[in-house]
Design an enzyme around this catalytic site. Structure first.
Site, short mmCIF file in Angstrom:
data_model
loop_
_atom_site.label_atom_id
_atom_site.label_comp_id
_atom_site.label_asym_id
_atom_site.label_seq_id
_atom_site.Cartn_x
_atom_site.Cartn_y
_atom_site.Cartn_z
N LYS A 7 -1.57 43.47 -33.81
CA LYS A 7 -2.43 42.38 -34.26
C LYS A 7 -2.45 42.32 -35.80
CE LYS A 7 -5.33 42.71 -30.12
NZ LYS A 7 -6.72 42.72 -29.59
N PHE A 38 -17.31 35.94 -27.82
CA PHE A 38 -16.48 36.36 -28.95
C PHE A 38 -15.14 35.61 -29.04
CE2 PHE A 38 -15.69 39.43 -25.45
CZ PHE A 38 -14.31 39.30 -25.29
N ARG A 59 -0.87 51.01 -21.46
CA ARG A 59 -2.33 50.92 -21.65
C ARG A 59 -2.92 52.29 -21.98
NH1 ARG A 59 -5.29 46.05 -22.18
NH2 ARG A 59 -7.08 47.35 -21.74
N THR A 117 -10.54 49.52 -24.36
CA THR A 117 -11.08 48.37 -25.07
C THR A 117 -12.28 48.79 -25.93
OG1 THR A 117 -10.41 47.01 -23.19
CG2 THR A 117 -11.94 46.01 -24.78
N ARG A 129 -5.47 53.18 -30.21
CA ARG A 129 -6.81 52.72 -30.60
C ARG A 129 -7.70 53.90 -30.98
NH1 ARG A 129 -7.87 47.91 -26.15
NH2 ARG A 129 -6.60 46.31 -27.15
N ASN A 175 -9.06 45.73 -33.26
CA ASN A 175 -8.51 46.87 -32.51
C ASN A 175 -7.00 46.97 -32.51
OD1 ASN A 175 -8.02 44.84 -30.75
ND2 ASN A 175 -9.14 45.70 -29.03
P1 IDP Z 1 -8.04 44.61 -24.06
O1 IDP Z 1 -7.39 44.11 -25.32
O2 IDP Z 1 -8.37 46.07 -24.14
O3 IDP Z 1 -7.26 44.25 -22.82
P2 IDP Z 1 -9.86 42.46 -23.35
O4 IDP Z 1 -11.12 42.61 -22.60
O5 IDP Z 1 -8.69 41.82 -22.66
O6 IDP Z 1 -9.46 43.88 -23.93
O7 IDP Z 1 -10.20 41.64 -24.66
C1 IDP Z 1 -9.17 41.11 -25.45
C2 IDP Z 1 -9.49 41.31 -26.90
O8 IDP Z 1 -10.70 40.63 -27.23
C3 IDP Z 1 -9.76 42.77 -27.30
O9 IDP Z 1 -8.58 43.50 -27.50
C4 IDP Z 1 -10.56 42.57 -28.56
O10 IDP Z 1 -9.70 42.25 -29.65
C5 IDP Z 1 -11.39 41.35 -28.23
N1 IDP Z 1 -12.71 41.71 -27.71
C6 IDP Z 1 -13.01 42.19 -26.49
N2 IDP Z 1 -14.32 42.42 -26.36
C7 IDP Z 1 -14.87 42.05 -27.54
C8 IDP Z 1 -16.21 42.05 -28.06
O11 IDP Z 1 -17.17 42.43 -27.38
N3 IDP Z 1 -16.36 41.61 -29.35
C9 IDP Z 1 -15.33 41.19 -30.12
N4 IDP Z 1 -14.06 41.19 -29.68
C10 IDP Z 1 -13.82 41.61 -28.41
MG MG Z 2 -6.80 42.38 -22.01
#
Ligand code: IDP
Ligand code: MG
Length: 152
Positions: free
Chosen positions: A12, A60, A88, A94, A105, A115
């Site tokens: 990212k 978000f 993963r 996450t 991470r 992240n």
């Molecule tokens: P992942 O990337 O671990 O699969 P997802 O739930 O698919 O997680 O969420 C996608 C992306 O959205 C995350 O990697 C992160 O950048 C962002 N994200 C997820 N939850 C939050 C939050 O609570 N606040 C801000 N950004 C979030």
């Molecule tokens: Mg995801």
């Protein structure tokens, strides 16, 4: 599960700015995965809205798309046994508090909204994401000389 399972990994904008592109690529290389495609690009808001369509209703979401469109990303396809699930695990969780040291991470970020790296969460979503980010002809068909030393 097969040696040709593919996952979509994307560094990212924060990962690019913080100079850990090489570190992330290194981890997938040294694990034994094969690079099949890689692209350095700045993605449009429209493209990122498609990529994160499943999260469109989350509060978000607008901030996520803005952050992801704010700078360049490195989009990649990595191939190998269990690439999605193991990818993963290499990525970490996450929730930053759950990401163990030794994961990408766990080693490099503290807050969920910055992240560093994306990884597909299932074989089906990996296939969808690969098709969204790459044309079929951008996926390189090659055999690494290491293959007999990675697979029995
Ligand atoms: P992942 O990337 O671990 O699969 P997802 O739930 O698919 O997680 O969420 C996608 C992306 O959205 C995350 O990697 C992160 O950048 C962002 N994200 C997820 N939850 C939050 C939050 O609570 N606040 C801000 N950004 C979030
Ligand atoms: Mg995801």
């Amino acid at each position: 599960m097969s040696n040709t399972e593919r996952t979509f990994i994307m560094i990212k904008p924060d990962g690019v700015h913080r100079g850990i592109v090489g570190e992330i690529i290194k981890r997938f290389e040294q694990k034994g995965y094969k690079l099949v495609a890689m692209k350095f690009m700045q993605a449009s808001v429209e493209h990122l809205e498609k990529h994160y369509a499943d999260l469109a209703k989350k509060p978000f979401f607008p901030g996520l798309v803005k952050y992801m469109a704010s700078g360049p990303v490195v989009a990649m396809v990595w191939e190998g046994l269990n690439a999605v699930k193991t990818g993963r695990v290499m990525l970490g969780e996450t929730n930053p508090a759950d990401s163990k040291p030794g994961t990408i991470r766990g080693d490099f970020y503290v807050q969920v909204g910055r992240n560093i790296c994306h990884g597909s969460d299932a074989v089906e979503s990996a296939e969808k994401e690969i098709a969204l980010w790459f044309k079929p002809e951008e996926l390189v068909n090659w055999t690494t000389v290491q293959a007999p030393w990675i697979y029995e």
